[in-house]
Scaffold this motif. Structure first.
Motif, PDB file in Angstrom:
ATOM      1  N   ALA A 130       0.633  -1.330  -0.098  1.00 30.48           N
ATOM      2  CA  ALA A 130       0.135  -0.268  -0.112  1.00 30.48           C
ATOM      3  C   ALA A 130       1.195   1.486  -0.034  1.00 30.48           C
ATOM      4  CB  ALA A 130      -0.988   0.259   1.390  1.00 30.48           C
ATOM      5  N   PRO A 131      -0.128   2.000  -0.695  1.00 29.17           N
ATOM      6  CA  PRO A 131       1.252   3.839  -0.250  1.00 29.17           C
ATOM      7  C   PRO A 131       1.050   4.499   0.312  1.00 29.17           C
ATOM      8  CG  PRO A 131      -0.445   4.126  -1.770  1.00 29.17           C
ATOM      9  CD  PRO A 131      -0.716   2.446  -1.290  1.00 29.17           C
ATOM     10  N   SER A 132       2.115   5.508   0.994  1.00 27.64           N
ATOM     11  CA  SER A 132       1.476   5.469   2.495  1.00 27.64           C
ATOM     12  C   SER A 132       1.016   6.987   2.436  1.00 27.64           C
ATOM     13  CB  SER A 132       3.398   6.158   2.381  1.00 27.64           C
ATOM     14  OG  SER A 132       4.125   5.039   2.756  1.00 27.64           O
ATOM     15  N   ILE A 133      -0.350   7.464   1.854  1.00 27.74           N
ATOM     16  CA  ILE A 133      -1.272   7.999   0.921  1.00 27.74           C
ATOM     17  C   ILE A 133      -2.553   7.490   2.519  1.00 27.74           C
ATOM     18  CG2 ILE A 133      -2.930   9.116  -0.073  1.00 27.74           C
ATOM     19  CD1 ILE A 133      -0.889   8.335  -2.488  1.00 27.74           C
ATOM     20  N   PRO A 134      -2.731   8.286   3.651  1.00 21.76           N
ATOM     21  CA  PRO A 134      -3.982   7.780   4.376  1.00 21.76           C
ATOM     22  C   PRO A 134      -5.381   7.432   3.576  1.00 21.76           C
ATOM     23  CG  PRO A 134      -3.063  10.231   5.091  1.00 21.76           C
ATOM     24  CD  PRO A 134      -2.619   9.558   4.037  1.00 21.76           C
ATOM     25  N   GLY A 135      -6.068   6.938   4.226  1.00 19.00           N
ATOM     26  CA  GLY A 135      -6.981   5.727   3.449  1.00 19.00           C
ATOM     27  C   GLY A 135      -7.093   5.219   1.939  1.00 19.00           C
ATOM     28  N   MET A 136      -5.876   4.904   2.181  1.00 22.76           N
ATOM     29  CA  MET A 136      -5.555   3.932  -0.046  1.00 22.76           C
ATOM     30  C   MET A 136      -5.521   2.937   0.460  1.00 22.76           C
ATOM     31  SD  MET A 136      -5.960   6.017  -1.997  1.00 22.76           S
ATOM     32  CE  MET A 136      -5.276   5.570  -3.897  1.00 22.76           C
ATOM     33  N   PRO A 137      -6.336   1.785   0.033  1.00 24.67           N
ATOM     34  CA  PRO A 137      -6.411   0.415   0.313  1.00 24.67           C
ATOM     35  C   PRO A 137      -4.740  -0.834  -0.356  1.00 24.67           C
ATOM     36  CG  PRO A 137      -7.424   0.447  -1.365  1.00 24.67           C
ATOM     37  CD  PRO A 137      -6.821   2.182  -1.195  1.00 24.67           C
TER      38      PRO A 137
END
Length: 565
Positions: A125-132
């Protein structure tokens, strides 16, 4: 000595009328069927008279199930050829060549837009809030995606576009294959730098084999992704050298991703960078020889005619790219080239975060997203036939960002059988996704930097499918021996079902985690319970109304603490 006014001949035989390029900006103006409509034609007609030597579209997706955001245009066949032809014609009204940027979001796919699980080189997963967490692509799927890029290029050529640009930067799929952080495969598509670049090379070869020789093929490449252990400048130089041998017509240099948004000037800049304006010009100078006969474009940071002229006259780059300023100044190139302005003056968009908030990676990503969405608002004004509004407050963008990427993305893209959807199910879908992709990540980031609320805290349940701990923000009324929680969506919600399957939970109280047993109480008066959550009795009606606005089939949940605190 070249200057911005000079034409630029390309290897494919095309000639750019000058050296100022309108770089790609994601417009979000596609129709519900993922096709261009009148708004895109209106926007590009405006840019067509802006004096640019080249116009590159926003990212057009090559997979209809994997979108970067709501409003993307997608090409998988020629079903929208007429609409694409009208788009290309509008963009070329002023005599400027138009290239279509082709893209696949990979793990940055917006789950509210595509409604499918993202795919990527590896399940990271990427380190972006909310990304699965994405699903890792199979080798057969990788080969199919390469062909999809070629198909989209073939359709773009048939529609009258003059070329395509493969988006290999900013954390999207092509750059995910290039980065050792996101590509941890050990097969023919990963494991070392040579195998990680294979996907990008095969995409370019497939496109070049699908179009005529006079059709331009370009790549947008990161100088680096500015993440520890990620895609480095040394690896980027190797990729650039390999791409330069693939009959390309232009290489555009950018950098960063939405995890580390260098393309928006977020990192600290050296004095030399500030003086020369462009974020990636020094890197371009180091690869100028490696690019050989392939012209180089640099995008990011350019604002003054003096800096643009100096960059081209020095030979560091052949083309200067302008992105976000063109959303506010659609005639930017003409104004610069005709001497009407010396500097493109555009507002700096930020929420003005300070202290711990400014250092939070998740909130910095949100701040960067706000910048992008503010400029998207300006594109939507142009698409509606209005002038840009440079004075627009970024705080006005926040609700439109949620609406554009949340609620509107949940609407059905095509007509169904004519039956009306269940309003509770629709409300649940909206609230669940806003919670999952906006509220939950926000509370997690606030918690990480030590900001707590007595009204909102975190509940940890055990996932009934995964068997792993799952945390969600909840509103709680604490008592001496336990607490009350309102499960706003009852057994529609994931954590409500988790509690029904396994009542053992943990609940954060202040800075301490408490253990307990949770029990669903369907007979409890939820309305009265909601009023009890108010910090003052005069606020009870307002508190109850707030719960009512957010819930569908609520159930009270009683937590009995089992620890010895």
């Amino acid at each position: 000595m070249a200057n911005p006014h000079d034409p630029l001949p390309l290897p494919c035989g095309q000639t750019l009328p000058n050296r100022i390029m309108k770089s790609a900006l994601s417009e979000g103006l596609g129709s519900a069927d993922l096709a261009p409509d009148e708004r895109l034609r209106r926007l590009y007609s405006r840019w067509s008279t802006g004096g640019f030597g080249l116009i590159v579209t926003g990212n057009v997706m090559i997979d209809r199930t994997q979108l970067g955001e709501p409003g993307n245009v997608a090409i998988t066949d020629d079903r929208d050829l007429d609409a694409l032809t009208r788009w290309a014609k509008a963009a070329k009204e002023g005599g400027t060549p138009i290239w279509m940027q082709l893209n696949h979001p990979g793990r940055q796919a917006n789950p509210l837009a595509g409604r499918h699980r993202p795919v990527a080189p590896s399940a990271i997963a990427p380190s972006i809030p909310g990304m699965p967490t994405p699903r890792a692509l199979s080798e057969d799927e990788i080969v199919e995606l390469i062909e999809r890029f070629a198909t989209a290029a073939r359709v773009a050529e048939a529609a009258g576009f003059d070329g395509v640009q493969v988006h290999g930067a900013h954390g999207y799929l092509v750059s995910q294959f290039l980065s050792p952080l996101s590509n941890q495969r050990t097969d023919a598509w990963g494991g070392d730098a040579a195998r990680r670049m294979r996907f990008a090379l095969e995409v370019v070869r497939a496109i070049r084999g699908a179009v005529r020789p006079g059709f331009a093929v370009a790549v947008k490449l990161n100088s680096a992704d500015f993440q520890r252990g990620g895609f480095s400048e040394a690896e980027s130089r190797g990729v650039l050298e390999a791409l330069a041998a693939e009959s390309l017509d232009l290489l555009e240099i950018s950098g960063g991703s939405y995890e580390s948004p260098a393309m928006m000037g977020r990192p600290r800049q050296a004095a030399s960078t500030r003086a020369r304006e462009a974020y990636f010009l020094e890197y371009a100078e180091t690869v100028r020889h490696s690019a050989g006969a392939v012209p180089l474009a640099v995008t990011g940071g350019f604002r003054s005619r003096a800096a643009m002229s100096a960059a081209i006259e020095s030979g560091a780059c052949d083309v200067v790219g302008i992105g976000r300023p063109t959303a506010v100044l659609p005639d930017a190139a003409r104004d610069l080239l005709e001497g009407r302005t010396d500097v493109l003056r555009t507002p700096a968009i930020s929420l003005g975060l300070r202290g711990p908030l400014a250092r939070s990676g998740g909130l910095k990503s949100f701040d960067g997203a706000m910048d992008l969405q503010w400029h998207t608002d300006q594109l939507h004004r142009l698409g509606a036939g209005l002038n840009p509004d440079p004075a627009r407050s970024p705080w006005r963008t926040a609700p439109t960002m949620v609406r554009r990427n949340g609620i509107e993305a949940l609407r059905s893209r095509r007509g169904g059988s004519g039956s009306r959807p269940d309003p509770l199910a629709r409300k649940f879908a909206v609230e669940r996704n806003i919670g999952r992709y906006v509220v939950n990540p926000l509370f997690r980031n606030l918690n990480r930097i030590g900001i707590r609320s007595s009204f909102a805290t975190e509940l940890e349940t055990i996932g009934r499918k995964s068997g792993q701990p799952r945390r969600v923000p909840v509103s709680v009324r604490f008592e001496d021996d336990g607490a009350w929680i309102i499960c706003q969506h009852g057994l529609r919600s994931g954590w409500g079902n988790n509690v029904a399957a396994n009542p053992n939970i943990r609940l954060r109280q202040g800075n301490q985690w408490r253990t307990g047993i949770a029990e669903l109480c369907p007979e409890d008066d939820v309305v009265a319970r909601a009023r009890a959550f108010a910090p003052h009795r005069l606020l009870a009606p307002l508190t109850a109304a707030g719960f009512a606005a957010l819930q569908t089939t609520p159930v009270s949940v009683r937590v009995t603490f089992t620890d010895d605190r």
